[in-house]
Design a protein around this motif. Structure first.
Motif, mmCIF file in Angstrom:
data_model
loop_
_atom_site.group_PDB
_atom_site.id
_atom_site.type_symbol
_atom_site.label_atom_id
_atom_site.label_comp_id
_atom_site.label_asym_id
_atom_site.label_seq_id
_atom_site.Cartn_x
_atom_site.Cartn_y
_atom_site.Cartn_z
ATOM 1 N N PHE A 38 0.830 -1.205 0.000
ATOM 2 C CA PHE A 38 0.000 0.000 0.000
ATOM 3 C C PHE A 38 0.867 1.258 0.000
ATOM 4 C CE2 PHE A 38 -3.558 -2.742 1.317
ATOM 5 C CZ PHE A 38 -4.581 -2.181 0.554
ATOM 6 N N ALA A 39 2.013 1.195 0.678
ATOM 7 C CA ALA A 39 2.912 2.347 0.703
ATOM 8 C C ALA A 39 3.471 2.619 -0.692
ATOM 9 C CB ALA A 39 4.052 2.099 1.696
ATOM 10 N N PHE A 40 3.840 1.568 -1.408
ATOM 11 C CA PHE A 40 4.345 1.727 -2.766
ATOM 12 C C PHE A 40 3.249 2.259 -3.695
ATOM 13 C CE2 PHE A 40 8.076 -0.879 -1.707
ATOM 14 C CZ PHE A 40 9.053 -0.227 -2.460
ATOM 15 N N ALA A 41 2.013 1.807 -3.499
ATOM 16 C CA ALA A 41 0.901 2.285 -4.324
ATOM 17 C C ALA A 41 0.678 3.784 -4.110
ATOM 18 C CB ALA A 41 -0.371 1.507 -4.001
ATOM 19 N N GLN A 42 0.771 4.223 -2.866
ATOM 20 C CA GLN A 42 0.625 5.649 -2.574
ATOM 21 C C GLN A 42 1.761 6.450 -3.205
ATOM 22 O OE1 GLN A 42 0.333 5.994 1.689
ATOM 23 N NE2 GLN A 42 -1.849 5.489 1.725
ATOM 24 N N LEU A 43 2.962 5.870 -3.197
ATOM 25 C CA LEU A 43 4.104 6.541 -3.824
ATOM 26 C C LEU A 43 3.874 6.685 -5.327
ATOM 27 C CD1 LEU A 43 6.949 7.718 -3.548
ATOM 28 C CD2 LEU A 43 7.850 5.379 -3.851
ATOM 29 N N GLU A 44 3.311 5.644 -5.948
ATOM 30 C CA GLU A 44 2.975 5.719 -7.372
ATOM 31 C C GLU A 44 2.011 6.868 -7.651
ATOM 32 O OE1 GLU A 44 2.481 1.895 -9.829
ATOM 33 O OE2 GLU A 44 1.934 1.286 -7.796
ATOM 34 N N GLU A 45 0.986 6.981 -6.824
ATOM 35 C CA GLU A 45 -0.018 8.025 -7.031
ATOM 36 C C GLU A 45 0.601 9.415 -6.917
ATOM 37 O OE1 GLU A 45 -3.272 7.402 -4.417
ATOM 38 O OE2 GLU A 45 -3.983 5.596 -5.439
ATOM 39 N N ARG A 46 1.522 9.573 -5.994
ATOM 40 C CA ARG A 46 2.168 10.878 -5.822
ATOM 41 C C ARG A 46 3.066 11.210 -7.015
ATOM 42 N NH1 ARG A 46 4.036 10.886 0.587
ATOM 43 N NH2 ARG A 46 1.909 10.800 1.470
ATOM 44 N N LEU A 47 3.744 10.198 -7.550
ATOM 45 C CA LEU A 47 4.686 10.423 -8.639
ATOM 46 C C LEU A 47 4.011 10.509 -10.003
ATOM 47 C CD1 LEU A 47 7.619 8.035 -7.581
ATOM 48 C CD2 LEU A 47 7.501 10.533 -7.347
ATOM 49 N N PHE A 48 3.001 9.657 -10.234
ATOM 50 C CA PHE A 48 2.405 9.538 -11.566
ATOM 51 C C PHE A 48 0.930 9.942 -11.621
ATOM 52 C CE2 PHE A 48 5.548 6.057 -11.027
ATOM 53 C CZ PHE A 48 6.554 6.585 -11.837
ATOM 54 N N GLY A 49 0.332 10.249 -10.464
ATOM 55 C CA GLY A 49 -1.068 10.624 -10.450
ATOM 56 C C GLY A 49 -2.019 9.444 -10.365
ATOM 57 N N ALA A 51 -2.041 4.819 -9.474
ATOM 58 C CA ALA A 51 -1.279 3.614 -9.121
ATOM 59 C C ALA A 51 -1.440 2.600 -10.247
ATOM 60 C CB ALA A 51 -1.770 3.035 -7.789
ATOM 61 N N TRP A 52 -0.484 2.559 -11.160
ATOM 62 C CA TRP A 52 -0.573 1.634 -12.293
ATOM 63 C C TRP A 52 -0.499 0.198 -11.810
ATOM 64 C CZ3 TRP A 52 -2.518 3.721 -16.312
ATOM 65 C CH2 TRP A 52 -2.241 5.042 -16.644
ATOM 66 N N LEU A 53 0.300 -0.052 -10.796
ATOM 67 C CA LEU A 53 0.347 -1.372 -10.173
ATOM 68 C C LEU A 53 -0.414 -1.284 -8.854
ATOM 69 C CD1 LEU A 53 4.033 -2.529 -10.794
ATOM 70 C CD2 LEU A 53 1.968 -3.269 -11.971
ATOM 71 N N GLU A 54 -1.535 -1.970 -8.756
ATOM 72 C CA GLU A 54 -2.366 -1.913 -7.563
ATOM 73 C C GLU A 54 -1.688 -2.633 -6.402
ATOM 74 O OE1 GLU A 54 -5.942 -3.743 -8.826
ATOM 75 O OE2 GLU A 54 -6.636 -2.001 -9.953
ATOM 76 N N PRO A 55 -2.111 -2.348 -5.154
ATOM 77 C CA PRO A 55 -1.528 -3.042 -3.996
ATOM 78 C C PRO A 55 -1.597 -4.560 -4.118
ATOM 79 C CG PRO A 55 -2.832 -1.182 -3.263
ATOM 80 C CD PRO A 55 -3.059 -1.291 -4.756
ATOM 81 N N LEU A 56 -2.679 -5.070 -4.732
ATOM 82 C CA LEU A 56 -2.816 -6.510 -4.892
ATOM 83 C C LEU A 56 -1.649 -7.088 -5.688
ATOM 84 C CD1 LEU A 56 -6.092 -8.378 -5.657
ATOM 85 C CD2 LEU A 56 -4.061 -8.903 -6.973
ATOM 86 N N VAL A 57 -1.292 -6.417 -6.774
ATOM 87 C CA VAL A 57 -0.180 -6.871 -7.615
ATOM 88 C C VAL A 57 1.150 -6.656 -6.901
ATOM 89 C CG1 VAL A 57 1.001 -6.553 -9.818
ATOM 90 C CG2 VAL A 57 -1.496 -6.378 -9.705
ATOM 91 N N LEU A 58 1.287 -5.485 -6.281
ATOM 92 C CA LEU A 58 2.532 -5.185 -5.576
ATOM 93 C C LEU A 58 2.786 -6.166 -4.443
ATOM 94 C CD1 LEU A 58 2.206 -1.294 -5.394
ATOM 95 C CD2 LEU A 58 3.923 -2.581 -6.686
ATOM 96 N N ALA A 59 1.723 -6.601 -3.758
ATOM 97 C CA ALA A 59 1.884 -7.525 -2.631
ATOM 98 C C ALA A 59 2.497 -8.841 -3.079
ATOM 99 C CB ALA A 59 0.533 -7.770 -1.957
ATOM 100 N N ILE A 60 2.017 -9.358 -4.206
ATOM 101 C CA ILE A 60 2.562 -10.644 -4.656
ATOM 102 C C ILE A 60 3.977 -10.481 -5.201
ATOM 103 C CG2 ILE A 60 1.703 -10.608 -7.045
ATOM 104 C CD1 ILE A 60 0.985 -13.567 -6.631
ATOM 105 N N ILE A 61 4.273 -9.311 -5.806
ATOM 106 C CA ILE A 61 5.634 -9.069 -6.293
ATOM 107 C C ILE A 61 6.603 -8.957 -5.119
ATOM 108 C CG2 ILE A 61 7.116 -7.404 -7.472
ATOM 109 C CD1 ILE A 61 4.755 -6.742 -9.278
ATOM 110 N N ILE A 62 6.214 -8.190 -4.104
ATOM 111 C CA ILE A 62 7.077 -8.019 -2.938
ATOM 112 C C ILE A 62 7.237 -9.330 -2.187
ATOM 113 C CG2 ILE A 62 7.299 -6.852 -0.704
ATOM 114 C CD1 ILE A 62 5.726 -4.499 -1.979
#
Length: 366
Positions: A38-49, A51-62
């Motif tokens: 979720f922290a990475f998703a929020q960072l995406e939103e701040r940088l790119f407006g 979250a191209w990769l949702e927390p669900l996807v990021l969780a499995i990648i991490i």
């Protein structure tokens, strides 16, 4: 015993007498991975407006990255497996609260039947493509349902029904997730290129894009009508998850591969025959719960104030489950299946798109 067989053995025993002290270490680890996602998703939103990769996807990648760098000891697996199975099943039940029969019926019978037909045809075609490419029955089924219904959520919901292991689930989700982002970015180009109306493009987005948030993102460039119609079509498509899981529960014995190890709790003498599983296996409890929530929502038994918290809880539990799946996956197995899985996902999506275009033309949307 292989890791996948060991994991399934643990999962099979979980509902009996789960021990909280035994579950806690792995559960906390999954929650920590979820927080990072979720922290990475929020960072995406701040940088790119967005979250191209949702927390669900990021969780499995991490989770997969952690599993690649570190092999957990046995004390971690009860909590990881608990998160991957039971928490996910609870999330599926909560998902039913977001679906209303009235909303679905408002779309009209022709569209409802058409969407159901697209899903059925796409699942059959995708499964056939996967098998022709040499994928296992379970992997082919996961990809078929993911492409045809609602991407990662469908894969996650179907997995416990057919007894898929973490390697199959993670591989399916990984490639489906990447392609999902490509579709969101590329689909508007098709809409503009073909000069599609808002209703036409909304139907196309709702029929082909995986997740509801992705449908909204993909449909937005063509206006409000595209977003509204695309969301409606997508919700009807999501509703197909219940009947599909129910049918797959009946076909689950046929999902066994010739190389499967015997289930640890079933002997040769009392193993149920294919096509005739025990009655308590015919309808998984979480599918009954999902349909019950749909009925309760339709009857007004669920207060409006409870809908948003239910959706939030479903999302959170699903992300925790995806973290658990990542922590339980063997990257070498995923990499080995990469080329065939990618080909199966891409070809299946092309088939889905072709069937969707045919439905749009048949309905004459303008």
């Amino acid at each position: 015993m292989s890791h996948s067989a060991m994991t399934q053995s643990v999962l099979d025993r979980l509902p009996d007498k789960p021990s909280m002290p035994g579950i806690l270490p792995g559960l906390l680890l999954c929650i920590a991975v979820t927080a990072i996602a979720f922290a990475f998703a929020q960072l995406e939103e701040r940088l790119f407006g967005t979250a191209w990769l949702e927390p669900l996807v990021l969780a499995i990648i991490i989770g997969t990255a952690i599993r690649t760098a570190w092999t957990p000891s046995a004390r971690w697996f009860p909590g990881i497996d608990f998160s991957a199975k039971l928490l996910l099943e609870i999330a599926v039940v909560l998902l039913g609260a977001s679906v209303s029969a009235a909303t679905i019926l408002a779309a009209g019978p022709a569209l409802l039947v058409g969407i159901a037909g697209v899903v059925v045809l796409a699942i059959g075609a995708s499964f056939t493509i996967g098998r022709l490419l040499g994928l296992s029955k379970r992997m082919a089924t996961l990809i078929a349902c993911g492409n045809s219904i609602c991407g990662n959520s469908a894969i996650a919901a179907v997995a416990p029904v057919i007894g898929a292991d973490s390697d199959d689930i993670a591989a399916s989700i990984a490639f489906t997730a990447v392609l999902g982002v490509v579709v969101v970015l590329g689909l508007p180009l098709i809409g503009f290129g073909l000069a599609m109306s808002g209703l036409q493009y909304g139907a196309l987005a709702g029929l082909t894009v995986y997740a509801v948030p992705q449908v909204i993102a993909a449909a937005a460039p063509l206006g409000t009508a595209a977003v509204q119609y695309g969301t409606l079509v997508k919700l009807v498509r999501v509703l197909m998850l219940g009947p599909v899981c129910l049918i797959l529960s009946l076909l689950a014995p046929l999902m066994r591969e010739e190389t499967d190890e015997p289930a640890p709790h079933v002997t040769a003498g009392d193993r149920p025959k294919a096509g005739r599983p025990p009655i308590h296996h015919l309808i998984p409890w979480f599918i009954v719960g999902f349909l019950g929530m749909v009925g309760a929502r339709s009857l007004g038994a669920i207060p409006e104030t409870a809908l948003a918290p239910a959706a939030t809880a479903a999302t959170l539990l699903t992300v925790i489950s995806m973290a658990a799946l990542g922590l339980g996956v063997d990257v070498r197995t995923v990499a080995k299946a990469g080329g065939r899985v990618t080909a199966a996902v891409v070809l299946s999506l092309l088939v889905l798109g072709s069937i969707s275009f045919a439905l749009i033309r048949l309905l004459g949307l303008v």
